[in-house]
Design a protein around this motif. Structure first.
Motif, PDB file in Angstrom:
ATOM      1  N   LEU A  30       0.857  -1.180   0.000  1.00 36.04           N
ATOM      2  CA  LEU A  30       0.000   0.000   0.000  1.00 36.04           C
ATOM      3  C   LEU A  30       0.896   1.233   0.000  1.00 36.04           C
ATOM      4  O   LEU A  30       1.848   1.311   0.780  1.00 36.04           O
ATOM      5  N   SER A  31       0.591   2.173  -0.861  1.00 37.34           N
ATOM      6  CA  SER A  31       1.425   3.373  -0.967  1.00 37.34           C
ATOM      7  C   SER A  31       1.358   4.200   0.314  1.00 37.34           C
ATOM      8  O   SER A  31       0.366   4.155   1.047  1.00 37.34           O
ATOM      9  N   ASP A  32       2.416   4.962   0.550  1.00 39.79           N
ATOM     10  CA  ASP A  32       2.451   5.843   1.722  1.00 39.79           C
ATOM     11  C   ASP A  32       1.301   6.839   1.685  1.00 39.79           C
ATOM     12  O   ASP A  32       0.723   7.163   2.724  1.00 39.79           O
ATOM     13  N   GLU A  33       0.961   7.312   0.500  1.00 37.57           N
ATOM     14  CA  GLU A  33      -0.142   8.279   0.367  1.00 37.57           C
ATOM     15  C   GLU A  33      -1.454   7.659   0.853  1.00 37.57           C
ATOM     16  O   GLU A  33      -2.194   8.278   1.616  1.00 37.57           O
ATOM     17  N   ARG A  34      -1.731   6.439   0.431  1.00 36.75           N
ATOM     18  CA  ARG A  34      -2.964   5.779   0.855  1.00 36.75           C
ATOM     19  C   ARG A  34      -2.941   5.470   2.350  1.00 36.75           C
ATOM     20  O   ARG A  34      -3.951   5.632   3.039  1.00 36.75           O
ATOM     21  N   ILE A  35      -1.802   5.050   2.853  1.00 37.49           N
ATOM     22  CA  ILE A  35      -1.679   4.788   4.292  1.00 37.49           C
ATOM     23  C   ILE A  35      -1.990   6.061   5.068  1.00 37.49           C
ATOM     24  O   ILE A  35      -2.767   6.041   6.031  1.00 37.49           O
ATOM     25  N   ASN A  36      -1.405   7.168   4.637  1.00 33.86           N
ATOM     26  CA  ASN A  36      -1.633   8.450   5.318  1.00 33.86           C
ATOM     27  C   ASN A  36      -3.095   8.864   5.266  1.00 33.86           C
ATOM     28  O   ASN A  36      -3.657   9.325   6.268  1.00 33.86           O
ATOM     29  N   ARG A  37      -3.710   8.705   4.120  1.00 34.28           N
ATOM     30  CA  ARG A  37      -5.127   9.083   3.988  1.00 34.28           C
ATOM     31  C   ARG A  37      -6.006   8.222   4.882  1.00 34.28           C
ATOM     32  O   ARG A  37      -6.936   8.720   5.524  1.00 34.28           O
ATOM     33  N   LEU A  38      -5.715   6.941   4.925  1.00 32.82           N
ATOM     34  CA  LEU A  38      -6.487   6.047   5.787  1.00 32.82           C
ATOM     35  C   LEU A  38      -6.242   6.374   7.260  1.00 32.82           C
ATOM     36  O   LEU A  38      -7.182   6.380   8.058  1.00 32.82           O
ATOM     37  N   ASN A  39      -4.999   6.657   7.609  1.00 29.18           N
ATOM     38  CA  ASN A  39      -4.696   7.050   8.994  1.00 29.18           C
ATOM     39  C   ASN A  39      -5.454   8.312   9.386  1.00 29.18           C
ATOM     40  O   ASN A  39      -5.917   8.441  10.518  1.00 29.18           O
ATOM     41  N   GLU A  40      -5.577   9.250   8.464  1.00 26.82           N
ATOM     42  CA  GLU A  40      -6.262  10.520   8.747  1.00 26.82           C
ATOM     43  C   GLU A  40      -7.724  10.323   9.141  1.00 26.82           C
ATOM     44  O   GLU A  40      -8.273  11.119   9.893  1.00 26.82           O
TER      45      GLU A  40
END
Length: 183
Positions: A65-75
């Motif tokens: 999973l891309s860092d961008e998607r991880i960050n968005r999901l974490n948000e």
């Protein structure tokens, strides 16, 4: 010119990205409605969302999973490990139980919170089978968790017997002793 015209009508260039965005929006709506991101994998109202959430967890674990998607999901407060989340929730409930009742002897059929009784039983089973992390054992020990119910019951009665002996000078407890019929 063709590219421009396609842009004007909202042409989707990356169907997989669009599908991810749609599911992400559905996840956000789920969170607004239910207050969490714990979408069951068999979510009847939107089966695709349940499968999508499971896929995100699997891809995260496999580092796909891309860092961008991880960050968005974490948000949005995405829960990567629902089992860990559930353990923490039940541990908090156990601490409340101890505060209310003074012990961790939650009955298996605890009417106020049936999940807690089952969870406590599961902790004892996992401990006996050496399937529990040292960290969880330590945390449960810190709250005075009773690992062996039979041992705890025996110890309680032994203490009662000592009180009886102090009071009456012997350990000849009559079978009809009204002070503590269990003794």
């Amino acid at each position: 010119e063709r590219t421009h015209r396609l842009h004007e009508i909202g042409f989707v260039w990356d169907a997989l990205e669009a599908a991810w965005e749609e599911m992400f929006m559905n996840l956000k709506k789920y969170k607004v409605k239910y207050g969490d991101t714990l979408v069951p994998s068999t979510y009847a109202r939107n089966p695709q969302l349940g499968m999508w959430v499971s896929t995100q967890r699997r891809q995260y674990t496999r580092k796909q999973l891309s860092d961008e998607r991880i960050n968005r999901l974490n948000e949005v407060g995405f829960v990567w490990d629902p089992y860990k989340e559930f353990w923490e929730e039940m541990f908090a409930e156990l601490r409340k139980y101890k505060k209310d009742y003074g012990d961790t002897l939650v009955p298996y059929s605890y009417a106020k919170n049936p999940q807690l009784g089952i969870w406590v039983h599961t902790q004892r089973t996992q401990y006996k089978r050496n399937q529990m992390s040292d960290e969880r054992i330590r945390r449960l020990n810190e709250v005075g968790f009773v690992w062996d119910l039979f041992e705890a019951a025996w110890e309680e009665m032994f203490q009662e017997l000592k009180k009886y002996r102090e009071k009456y000078g012997d350990t000849l407890v009559p079978s009809n002793y009204e002070g503590n019929p269990k003794l």
